[in-house]
Design an enzyme around this catalytic site. Structure first.
Site, PDB file in Angstrom:
ATOM      1  N   CYS A 102     -25.465   3.903 -12.573  1.00  0.00           N
ATOM      2  CA  CYS A 102     -24.547   5.033 -12.761  1.00  0.00           C
ATOM      3  C   CYS A 102     -25.283   6.273 -13.262  1.00  0.00           C
ATOM      4  O   CYS A 102     -25.835   6.286 -14.365  1.00  0.00           O
ATOM      5  CB  CYS A 102     -23.426   4.646 -13.729  1.00  0.00           C
ATOM      6  SG  CYS A 102     -22.184   5.939 -13.954  1.00  0.00           S
ATOM      7  N   CYS A 148     -13.627   1.550 -15.023  1.00  0.00           N
ATOM      8  CA  CYS A 148     -13.989   2.964 -14.911  1.00  0.00           C
ATOM      9  C   CYS A 148     -12.729   3.809 -15.020  1.00  0.00           C
ATOM     10  O   CYS A 148     -12.368   4.555 -14.113  1.00  0.00           O
ATOM     11  CB  CYS A 148     -14.712   3.204 -13.586  1.00  0.00           C
ATOM     12  SG  CYS A 148     -15.631   4.760 -13.516  1.00  0.00           S
ATOM     13  N   GLU A 175       0.821  -1.210   0.000  1.00  0.00           N
ATOM     14  CA  GLU A 175       0.000   0.000   0.000  1.00  0.00           C
ATOM     15  C   GLU A 175       0.857   1.263   0.000  1.00  0.00           C
ATOM     16  O   GLU A 175       0.527   2.243  -0.669  1.00  0.00           O
ATOM     17  CB  GLU A 175      -0.941   0.008   1.205  1.00  0.00           C
ATOM     18  CG  GLU A 175      -2.056  -1.026   1.126  1.00  0.00           C
ATOM     19  CD  GLU A 175      -2.958  -0.816  -0.083  1.00  0.00           C
ATOM     20  OE1 GLU A 175      -3.108   0.337  -0.518  1.00  0.00           O
ATOM     21  OE2 GLU A 175      -3.492  -1.818  -0.593  1.00  0.00           O
ATOM     22  N   CYS A 208     -19.198  -2.812 -16.847  1.00  0.00           N
ATOM     23  CA  CYS A 208     -19.273  -2.345 -15.464  1.00  0.00           C
ATOM     24  C   CYS A 208     -20.457  -2.950 -14.722  1.00  0.00           C
ATOM     25  O   CYS A 208     -21.595  -2.899 -15.209  1.00  0.00           O
ATOM     26  CB  CYS A 208     -19.373  -0.822 -15.435  1.00  0.00           C
ATOM     27  SG  CYS A 208     -19.499  -0.140 -13.764  1.00  0.00           S
ATOM     28  N   CYS A 230     -17.941   0.971 -19.972  1.00  0.00           N
ATOM     29  CA  CYS A 230     -19.202   0.930 -19.234  1.00  0.00           C
ATOM     30  C   CYS A 230     -19.974  -0.361 -19.499  1.00  0.00           C
ATOM     31  O   CYS A 230     -20.738  -0.825 -18.641  1.00  0.00           O
ATOM     32  CB  CYS A 230     -20.054   2.147 -19.579  1.00  0.00           C
ATOM     33  SG  CYS A 230     -19.280   3.724 -19.134  1.00  0.00           S
TER      34      CYS A 230
END
Length: 353
Positions: free
Chosen positions: A214, A198, A39, A208, A205
């Site tokens: 959305c 995205c 991270e 998605c 899309c």
DNA sequence: TATTCGTGGGT
DNA sequence: TACCCAAGAAT
């Protein structure tokens, strides 16, 4: 309060398990050390860039105790080239805090994790969700883009007020009830959706899992989001670099903190040729060689580096720094353009003058 | 709160 | 080309 789509979380979790990323080297473990290390490296840094650094760090430091016990210069050398070097200094400080204050084990809540050096709210949430299943949300670049489109969020996501709103929205979008391992899939799903579907340009899309929810897609205005002001233009600066070469060694100084390249080693830096001449022994300027300028862009500055090389017997007694063998540079933390310059022909050519 | 922190990849 | 920006944090 706006109504948020309760279907978002279950759809994202299902999608991640079937279509998300699963083979990255820091996945498939709940070891907080490995998750934390990944991270930190991934802050503002692409996955493809991190891979080699992550493997090398684990090779040198298999656990948090090994990292805590290492000299800071070894950490800086391994981080060299990855950028944002305060991450490396905080990484080392964090490892030492975990050993000294937490018995060598990372705390298990986002609230406690966030008190450690280099761990902010999003990184704390990522570690807590991945390793301990805590119901907290990350808010990284992916989340800001996904949420801005999902909710047709009109605020400038670069502003602090919008950032706070995003935190609130992200928390409210979390799965209502967290079953076994859901937070791992959900958190990874946020990242994967932003990274692979995205995307900033040409989002997919049709692939998605949240397209039916959305708001931006419903308005046929995906490109509008996220709303973001233009960044200020980078400030231009010229830096004169003085490479003093003695035999097969180069004179390097530690860069001061705070500032650019803090904690790394570099040749003496001047902001004018006059300043470089003033501190140089009288006979140097007639012998130094200027090589091609190097353009180096940082986030807020456009540096033009002007390398100068001179073969010397020594440096003035009051110079603070050290001689480093050209063959030992792999174990020294250097800024990327300095490493590139020193790996070129000039250092060895100056030796032959 | 806005600015300051690197570097390499993508368009 | 000149931007944008990528699993942000510290100040």
């Amino acid at each position: 309060m706006t109504d948020l789509p309760a279907e978002f979380a279950p759809r994202l979790i299902h999608w991640q398990r079937h279509a998300g990323r699963h083979g990255l080297p820091w996945q498939g473990t709940r070891d907080p050390y490995r998750v934390w290390l990944s991270e930190i490296m991934l802050q503002q840094t692409q996955v493809s860039t991190v891979l080699a650094y992550y493997a090398r760090f684990l090779d040198h430091f298999p656990d948090v105790a090994a990292l805590a016990a290492a000299p800071i210069d070894e950490v800086m050398a391994l981080w060299s080239g990855l950028g944002y070097y305060s991450r490396a200094r905080n990484l080392h400080r964090c490892a030492q805090a975990v050993v000294a204050e937490h018995g060598g084990r990372f705390p298990a809540t986002a609230r406690e994790l966030e008190t450690l050096p280099g761990i902010g709210a999003s990184t704390a949430a990522a570690i807590a969700a991945f390793c301990f299943g805590e119901r907290v949300s990350i808010v990284d670049g992916n989340v800001k883009r996904v949420l801005a489109r999902l909710l047709a969020f009109e605020g400038d996501v670069g502003q602090a007020a919008s950032q706070r709103a995003m935190w609130d929205l992200a928390q409210r979008l979390l799965p209502a009830e967290v079953e076994h391992d859901d937070m791992r899939a959900y958190t990874q799903g946020l990242m994967d959706l932003g990274a692979t579907v995205c995307t900033r340009t040409r989002p997919r899309c049709e692939a998605c899992p949240a397209s039916e929810l959305c708001e931006a897609l419903k308005r046929q205005d995906i490109a509008r989001y996220p709303v973001k002001a233009r960044r200020a233009q980078r400030r231009f600066e010229r830096w004169w670099l003085l490479f003093a070469i003695r035999g097969d060694q180069v004179w390097l100084q530690r860069r001061p903190a705070p500032g650019i390249w803090a904690g790394l080693h570099a040749p003496a830096v001047f902001t004018s040729e006059e300043a470089m001449q003033v501190v140089s022994p009288a006979d140097w300027p007639s012998r130094w060689i200027a090589t091609d300028a190097v353009a180096h862009a940082l986030t807020h500055r456009e540096l033009q580096l002007l390398p100068h090389w001179v073969a010397v017997e020594g440096v003035p007694a009051d110079w603070v720094g050290e001689w480093v063998s050209l063959s030992a540079l792999a174990s020294v933390g250097l800024p990327a353009p300095v490493r590139s310059l020193l790996s070129g022909d000039w250092a060895t050519q100056v030796l032959d003058q």
